[in-house]
Each structure stands twice: as structure tokens, then as C-alpha cells.
Design an enzyme around this catalytic site. Structure first.
Site, short mmCIF file in Angstrom:
data_model
loop_
_atom_site.label_atom_id
_atom_site.label_comp_id
_atom_site.label_asym_id
_atom_site.label_seq_id
_atom_site.Cartn_x
_atom_site.Cartn_y
_atom_site.Cartn_z
N ARG A 70 0.84 -1.22 0.00
CA ARG A 70 0.00 0.00 0.00
C ARG A 70 0.87 1.26 0.00
NH1 ARG A 70 -1.31 2.71 4.44
NH2 ARG A 70 -1.48 0.89 5.77
N TYR B 262 -15.15 16.48 -16.48
CA TYR B 262 -15.49 15.09 -16.22
C TYR B 262 -16.45 15.00 -15.02
CZ TYR B 262 -15.07 10.16 -15.28
OH TYR B 262 -15.38 8.85 -15.06
N ASP C 141 -5.90 18.40 -15.80
CA ASP C 141 -6.27 17.04 -16.15
C ASP C 141 -5.96 16.89 -17.65
OD1 ASP C 141 -7.61 14.75 -17.05
OD2 ASP C 141 -9.29 14.99 -15.66
N LYS D 82 -7.50 5.63 -19.36
CA LYS D 82 -7.80 6.03 -20.75
C LYS D 82 -6.56 5.80 -21.63
CE LYS D 82 -11.57 7.07 -18.60
NZ LYS D 82 -11.86 8.39 -18.08
#
Ligand SMILES: *Cc1c(COP(=O)(O)O)cnc(C)c1O
Length: 407
Positions: free
Chosen positions: A69, A122, A196, A221
Site C-alpha cells: 500500500r 469530467y 487534467d 484512458k
């Protein structure tokens, strides 16, 4: 190669991979281990001094690994390549684009803060800003592609923003926002600027060249590129990435080793994929522009001198990308007939994969926005967003043509 700086495409093949540390394996193996053995008690103590104790690693110090983690070998390879692509010092991989955005917002926004964000944006980013961040007392102020630096000052009404966030080109309209202007507004107020860069990818746009501080991606993406992983990425200077890494330790938005392994592989072909997808998209945009059943086509290849966004596009992007948005003439009924008649192109959300996908923002990604606002943003019931893939352009055009005939 000495100190010669190599092209990001070259780094994407080799950066972060050291065969001498992996039994000579040419390719970085997948380390599916949640925990790592300390070689000495001293090493274990030092690890947690840095990770939980707030100590900074010394110059060139590698604290190794302890727990997946916190950090893992596959993450480091992916991060070296992500940093190279955006020409940044450092990068972080997250378990989704949304986890990347949330980590940035939680690090940089405090109760009472004001921030600016571009619209349309988005949907997940908007709901995070209006939802969790709003509940925490952050005021998020929307601005549009038409707004100048003076307009932004007016929207702020004398308040100092803590962050200027931009997604350009915008989803799904392909509206272009001026990165240099926005970075200037952020600098004037001592705010952090965040872009972004999911839509154009670093192949066509490197926001740090235009003064932006942090670059964020949905790596689900184009960076991932095969519709088989969810991940996020943030790239920037060490002094901004290191605090985000420490927050990632605390909230556990870290990517899985397998995700990082897949992403590492994908980054090697990013440029060839995006270049070919862009060529296909440019041909499709030209075909759609001439079609009687299509009302409006937006693809950056169609921007002409004098169009809104043209100058910023020429300054800040090296290519038009592979997202094409168009309106099927008529409305929802015609659009449904078109979508249902497609044979090759899939109707699904998401984008950036090798396969072409169409989606209908009105009923999907943007359905939570009030109808009048959707219309004002240029999103109509007949609007189709197409993520152009790697199929032969002639086959894609034939499929679009037959489906438009049926609309
Ligand atoms: C998909 C997307 C996101 C969210 O990323 P996830 O990986 O789905 O969490 C953020 N920004 C843009 C532009 C996107 O397309």
C-alpha cells in the site's frame, strides 16, 4: 548516454527498469507481494522513520520497500516512465483517476478555501468537488472557455483561490482552455495549478511547459490504452509530489502491482497508439463534417484561425487527439437509431482504448447536470462522443456511414 536528456519515448522503454536487481530479467517482473522482508532491523526502522515519521529521505537514499500500500517495485517503474512522459521530476500512480484527483484535492484544499474549475468537466471530478469537497467547506467556482483572466478575477470577488483546476480540451465538447493564462492567474494568487491532461495525453500536450504545476490523468484512458485497467497518475516537481506521496501513504489510494505492471507495458506504445488514433480521428472528423445527417462536429483538427480556442490550441498542443464529438441530426430518437445500428463500434462509456467506442453524454456521463445547463454547455440529446481506436479508418467510416443511413 552520459547526461544527454533522451526523448520520453525512449525513456518509456527503459526508465526505472534495472535487470541487475531482478535476477537479470530483461523485463521488470510482476512483484505480487503485499509485504517485503527487511535486510536489517536498522533498515526497518529507517523505512518507517521516512514513511510515517515525517523524515525526508537523504539525497539519493533508497529506503527500499516494506508494504505494497505504501510503495512497490512495479509502481516505481511505472512512475519513472510517467514522469518522463510529462517531463516532470516525479510521478505517482493511483488506483483510479478519481483517486488521483481526490488525493490532490485533499492535499491542497482546506475548509473555507475557494478554488476555480473549468466546465464542462469530467462528471466524477465535478461530483467530488460539489460533494465531498463542498461538504468540507470548499467553495468550487466554475469558469468557462470564454472567460479571460479579468473574468476569473471577477468570479473570485476579491477572494484568493487555493487552486486553479483545468481539464483541456473539455469533455465532451473539445473546448480549449488557455493553460498559460490559467497558470498566470494561479501564480498571481500563490495557488497551485492542476491540469487534467487525460484527453490529449502527453503525446500532444505537456502542461508543465505552459506553467502548470501538477498534471493529472485518468490512466484508465490513453495511458493504459487497452480498456483493461483502472488507474490514475499525477506528475510534477518533487516538492509537490512528495507531499502527495505522503498523503497516499495515509489514505491508501495506491495502485495495485498488477495495474502498475500493465500500465508500464502500455506506456511503451503510447506514442504509436495515440498518433494512429489521431490520424483515424482526423479522417473521421472530415467524413462527419460533410455528412447531411450530422449537425455539428468538434475535433481540434477542424479549428480554424479566429475560432474560439484556436490560438491556445496552436500554442499548447502539438496534435488534435482522437476524441470526436458530433450531433446526430434530429434528436434523441435519431441518435438511438444510429447507436443501435452500429456494428463494429461499441456503445459504452470510457475512452482511449484500442477499440472505438461511442457514448451519449446526455444520458450517461453528463446526465446528472440539469438539462438547461447541459444545453448551455453544448450537450444535446443527439450528441455523440466518439473515442477513435486503432481499427482501419475505412472500416470505421463504413460503420458510421451505414448507421447514419439508418438514423
Ligand atoms: C475517466 C476520467 C477521469 C476519472 O478517471 P477514473 O480512472 O475513471 O477514475 C477523470 N478525468 C477525465 C478527463 C476522464 O476522462
Amino acid at each position: 548516454m552520459g547526461n544527454r536528456k533522451v526523448d520520453p519515448q525512449t525513456s518509456s522503454i527503459s526508465a526505472g527498469n534495472d535487470p541487475t536487481r531482478q535476477q537479470g530479467a530483461l523485463r521488470a517482473p510482476l512483484y505480487e507481494s503485499s509485504t517485503f522482508v527487511f535486510r536489517s532491523a536498522e533498515e526497518g526502522r529507517r523505512y518507517f522513520e521516512v514513511v510515517y515519521g515525517g523524515a525526508e529521505p537523504g539525497p539519493g537514499e533508497d529506503i527500499g520497500y516494506s508494504y505494497s500500500r505504501l510503495d512497490a517495485p512495479n509502481l516505481r517503474v511505472a512512475e519513472a516512465r510517467l514522469a518522463a512522459w510529462e517531463e516532470c521530476d516525479d510521478a505517482l500512480v493511483f488506483n483510479s483517476g478519481t483517486a488521483a484527483m481526490a488525493t490532490i484535492f485533499l492535499r491542497h484544499l482546506r475548509p473555507g478555501d475557494v478554488m476555480l474549475y473549468s466546465t464542462p468537466i469530467y462528471g466524477g471530478t465535478a461530483s467530488l468537488l460539489r460533494g465531498l469537497m463542498g461538504d468540507m467547506g470548499v467553495t468550487a467556482i466554475a469558469y468557462g472557455p470564454e472567460h479571460t483572466a479579468d473574468d476569473l478575477e471577477r468570479l473570485l470577488e476579491g477572494r484568493k483561490p487555493a487552486m486553479v483546476f483545468v481539464e483541456t480540451p473539455a469533455n465532451p465538447t473539445n473546448a480549449v482552455f488557455d493553460l498559460e493564462m490559467l497558470a498566470g492567474v494561479a501564480k498571481r494568487h500563490g495557488a497551485v495549478s492542476v491540469c487534467d491532461n487525460t484527453f490529449l495525453s502527453p503525446v500532444w500536450q505537456r502542461p508543465v511547459r505552459h506553467g502548470i504545476d501538477l498534471v493529472a490523468h485518468s490512466a484508465t484512458k490513453y495511458l493504459g490504452g487497452h480498456s483493461d485497467l483502472t488507474a490514475g497518475a499525477v506528475m510534477g516537481p518533487s516538492e509537490l509530489i512528495q507531499p502527495l506521496r505522503k498523503l497516499r501513504y495515509q489514505i491508501g489510494t495506491t495502485a495495485q502491482p498488477w495495474t502498475a505492471w500493465l500500465l508500464t507495458r502500455s506506456l511503451e506504445t503510447l506514442q504509436v497508439r495515440v498518433e494512429r488514433q489521431t490520424e483515424n480521428a482526423t479522417r473521421i472528423a472530415a467524413f462527419l463534417s460533410d455528412h447531411p445527417k450530422v449537425e455539428r462536429v468538434s475535433h481540434l483538427s477542424l479549428l480554424q484561425p479566429g475560432d474560439p480556442g484556436y490560438d491556445a490550441y496552436k500554442r499548447q498542443a502539438a496534435g488534435p487527439g482522437a476524441m470526436v464529438t458530433f450531433d446526430v441530426a434530429g434528436g434523441e430518437e435519431e441518435c438511438f437509431r444510429f447507436l443501435d445500428a452500429l456494428q463494429l463500434i461499441r456503445h459504452a462509456v470510457s475512452l482511449g482504448g484500442t477499440e472505438s467506442i461511442v457514448s451519449q453524454p446526455w444520458n450517461a456521463s453528463h446526465s446528472n447536470i440539469p438539462p438547461e445547463e447541459r444545453l448551455a454547455l453544448g450537450i444535446k440529446p443527439g450528441t455523440v462522443r466518439m473515442s477513435v481506436g486503432l481499427e482501419a479508418a475505412g472500416d470505421l467510416i463504413a460503420d458510421l456511414s451505414a448507421a447514419l443511413d439508418a438514423a
